[in-house]
Scaffold this active site. Sequence first.
Site, PDB file in Angstrom:
ATOM      1  N   GLN A 132      -4.412  -5.145   6.705  1.00  0.00           N
ATOM      2  CA  GLN A 132      -5.374  -6.005   6.294  1.00  0.00           C
ATOM      3  C   GLN A 132      -5.363  -7.463   6.922  1.00  0.00           C
ATOM      4  O   GLN A 132      -6.383  -8.295   6.629  1.00  0.00           O
ATOM      5  CB  GLN A 132      -5.239  -6.274   4.843  1.00  0.00           C
ATOM      6  CG  GLN A 132      -5.518  -4.693   3.932  1.00  0.00           C
ATOM      7  CD  GLN A 132      -6.824  -4.366   4.107  1.00  0.00           C
ATOM      8  OE1 GLN A 132      -7.739  -5.082   4.510  1.00  0.00           O
ATOM      9  NE2 GLN A 132      -6.932  -3.058   3.653  1.00  0.00           N
ATOM     10  N   HIS A 142       0.983  -1.294  -0.196  1.00  0.00           N
ATOM     11  CA  HIS A 142       0.039   0.016   0.086  1.00  0.00           C
ATOM     12  C   HIS A 142       0.886   1.261  -0.174  1.00  0.00           C
ATOM     13  O   HIS A 142       1.916   1.036   0.783  1.00  0.00           O
ATOM     14  CB  HIS A 142      -0.759  -0.118   1.398  1.00  0.00           C
ATOM     15  CG  HIS A 142      -1.857   0.950   1.277  1.00  0.00           C
ATOM     16  ND1 HIS A 142      -1.592   2.343   1.802  1.00  0.00           N
ATOM     17  CD2 HIS A 142      -3.206   0.960   1.404  1.00  0.00           C
ATOM     18  CE1 HIS A 142      -2.872   3.069   1.734  1.00  0.00           C
ATOM     19  NE2 HIS A 142      -3.774   1.992   1.467  1.00  0.00           N
ATOM     20  N   CYS A 161      -4.791   2.541  -3.648  1.00  0.00           N
ATOM     21  CA  CYS A 161      -3.554   2.968  -3.130  1.00  0.00           C
ATOM     22  C   CYS A 161      -2.581   2.094  -3.277  1.00  0.00           C
ATOM     23  O   CYS A 161      -1.648   1.972  -2.074  1.00  0.00           O
ATOM     24  CB  CYS A 161      -3.644   3.368  -1.593  1.00  0.00           C
ATOM     25  SG  CYS A 161      -5.065   4.411  -1.082  1.00  0.00           S
ATOM     26  N   ASP A 215       3.000  -4.788   8.154  1.00  0.00           N
ATOM     27  CA  ASP A 215       1.776  -3.902   7.825  1.00  0.00           C
ATOM     28  C   ASP A 215       0.692  -4.787   8.056  1.00  0.00           C
ATOM     29  O   ASP A 215       0.384  -5.555   7.104  1.00  0.00           O
ATOM     30  CB  ASP A 215       2.064  -3.265   6.605  1.00  0.00           C
ATOM     31  CG  ASP A 215       0.550  -2.384   6.241  1.00  0.00           C
ATOM     32  OD1 ASP A 215      -0.258  -2.692   7.142  1.00  0.00           O
ATOM     33  OD2 ASP A 215       0.756  -1.986   5.280  1.00  0.00           O
TER      34      ASP A 215
HETATM   35  C1  LIG Z   1      -2.249  -2.858   3.622  1.00  0.00           C
HETATM   36  C2  LIG Z   1      -2.560  -1.502   4.246  1.00  0.00           C
HETATM   37  N1  LIG Z   1      -1.392  -0.753   4.609  1.00  0.00           N
HETATM   38  C3  LIG Z   1      -1.628   0.512   5.253  1.00  0.00           C
HETATM   39  C4  LIG Z   1      -2.965   1.026   4.865  1.00  0.00           C
HETATM   40  C5  LIG Z   1      -3.407   2.300   5.543  1.00  0.00           C
HETATM   41  O1  LIG Z   1      -4.337   2.324   6.605  1.00  0.00           O
HETATM   42  P1  LIG Z   1      -5.083   3.763   7.240  1.00  0.00           P
HETATM   43  O2  LIG Z   1      -5.572   4.372   6.093  1.00  0.00           O
HETATM   44  O3  LIG Z   1      -5.968   3.000   8.301  1.00  0.00           O
HETATM   45  O4  LIG Z   1      -3.940   4.332   8.116  1.00  0.00           O
HETATM   46  C6  LIG Z   1      -4.029   0.231   4.290  1.00  0.00           C
HETATM   47  C7  LIG Z   1      -5.424   0.983   4.126  1.00  0.00           C
HETATM   48  O5  LIG Z   1      -6.172   0.568   3.275  1.00  0.00           O
HETATM   49  C8  LIG Z   1      -3.726  -0.980   3.791  1.00  0.00           C
HETATM   50  O6  LIG Z   1      -4.566  -1.644   3.473  1.00  0.00           O
END
Ligand SMILES: Cc1ncc(COP(=O)(O)O)c(C=O)c1O
Length: 415
Positions: free
Chosen positions: A211, A131, A372, A208
């Site tokens: 998900q 992401h 994203c 991360d």
């Molecule tokens: C894999 C992953 N990382 C990071 C994020 C960012 O999360 P947040 O917008 O809650 O900070 C997302 C959000 O879609 C995500 O899917």
Amino acid sequence: MSATHAVAAPLNVERVRRDFPILSRQVHGKPLVYLDNAATSQKPRAVIDAVVDFYENYNSNVHRGVHELSEEATRAYEAARAKVRAFVNAERDEEIVFVRGTTETINLVAASYGRSHVHGGDEVLISAMEHHSNIVPWQILCDEKGARLRVIPMNDRGELLMEEYVKLLGPRTKLVAIAYVANSIGTVNPIAGMVEMAHERDVPVLVDAAQAAPHLALDVRALGCDFLALSSHKMYGPMGVGALYVRKPILEAMPPFQGGGDMILSVTFEKTIYNTLPYRFEAGTPNVADVIGLGAAIDYLNGLGMDVVAAYEHEVLEYGTETLLAVPGLRLVGTAREKAGILSFLLDGIHPHDVGTILDREGIAIRTGHHCAQPVMDRFGVAATARASLGVYNTKSEIDALAAGLRKAIDVFQR
Ligand SMILES: Cc1ncc(COP(=O)(O)O)c(C=O)c1O
């Protein structure tokens, strides 16, 4: 998809659905079919009630007051920290830092750990399926330091190439940062093995788990990771809150991220003495109500059982995969053997945005675009996909409704 999830799941999905008030609403005169859970999940009554209860009954700032309300708020806030600690199976509460979400956790690690450990000529290693939140903070860091961002490639199914990963792990690698579950294509990465390989070279690993948290049981000790990030709003909790796990010896040595109230023990104009862990990383008034709401979401998930959730969702994902593949002209983007929660797809000759708009008229909420994760789109040679992402309340009949909506889209465009 792993065989370990093959047993029939005992989840009572109709009961689960009754816990989520929003699921009974209609959209454009049709029952809501909410399949945009990777963007944000819906909230069960228990989470909504926990937030309302805070504001109605003990709204107060934490860690500061001697009065009853502040003590109640502090107890509930710290109880939520203990719940997150148990949820990710960390050893100590002080390894859990509350932040705004996964994006902020990664920025925190890049700005604090990254700035003090990554120097000119060093490398930060991420994967091809990250992401933007797990790309851009590292680019900013690398630009600032004259370091280099390296990328683990993936195959056409959307699986990371482990032989390339091993080659990329070198003496200059200072950190590996990798998604547990890819938001755009649903791949579940083999984190434990990847951590082991990195640790053999003394390289710490950030996971991360934005998900992963709603779909899989998390265990930072089994994974062996050094940092783990999650967002409350993707795991049935409120928006505006997330948690960062950092292994204590690393967190202890990290410089503060932001300065302000609550992160200090004492301040004079000459010198500030920072607070103990984890408060050193929680400058300013935190989002108390929503942290408490996150605690309620964790209680809710624990009540269902993460293994039960994972098994149930796996069954729906397999059903969804088969059902969508039977739609004429549909191509799945991301067909990894290990997947969770995500069905990204293209319909022949129809732009994903049009697919999403037609589905919306049927009451079906999906996401369309690059999710994203523009480099993932580039890798598959597409500008965008349509993405149906599952939550614990989704049913096979909602998958049927999705497939019917897609057939309708085909009819509209072939007319
Ligand atoms: C894999 C992953 N990382 C990071 C994020 C960012 O999360 P947040 O917008 O809650 O900070 C997302 C959000 O879609 C995500 O899917």
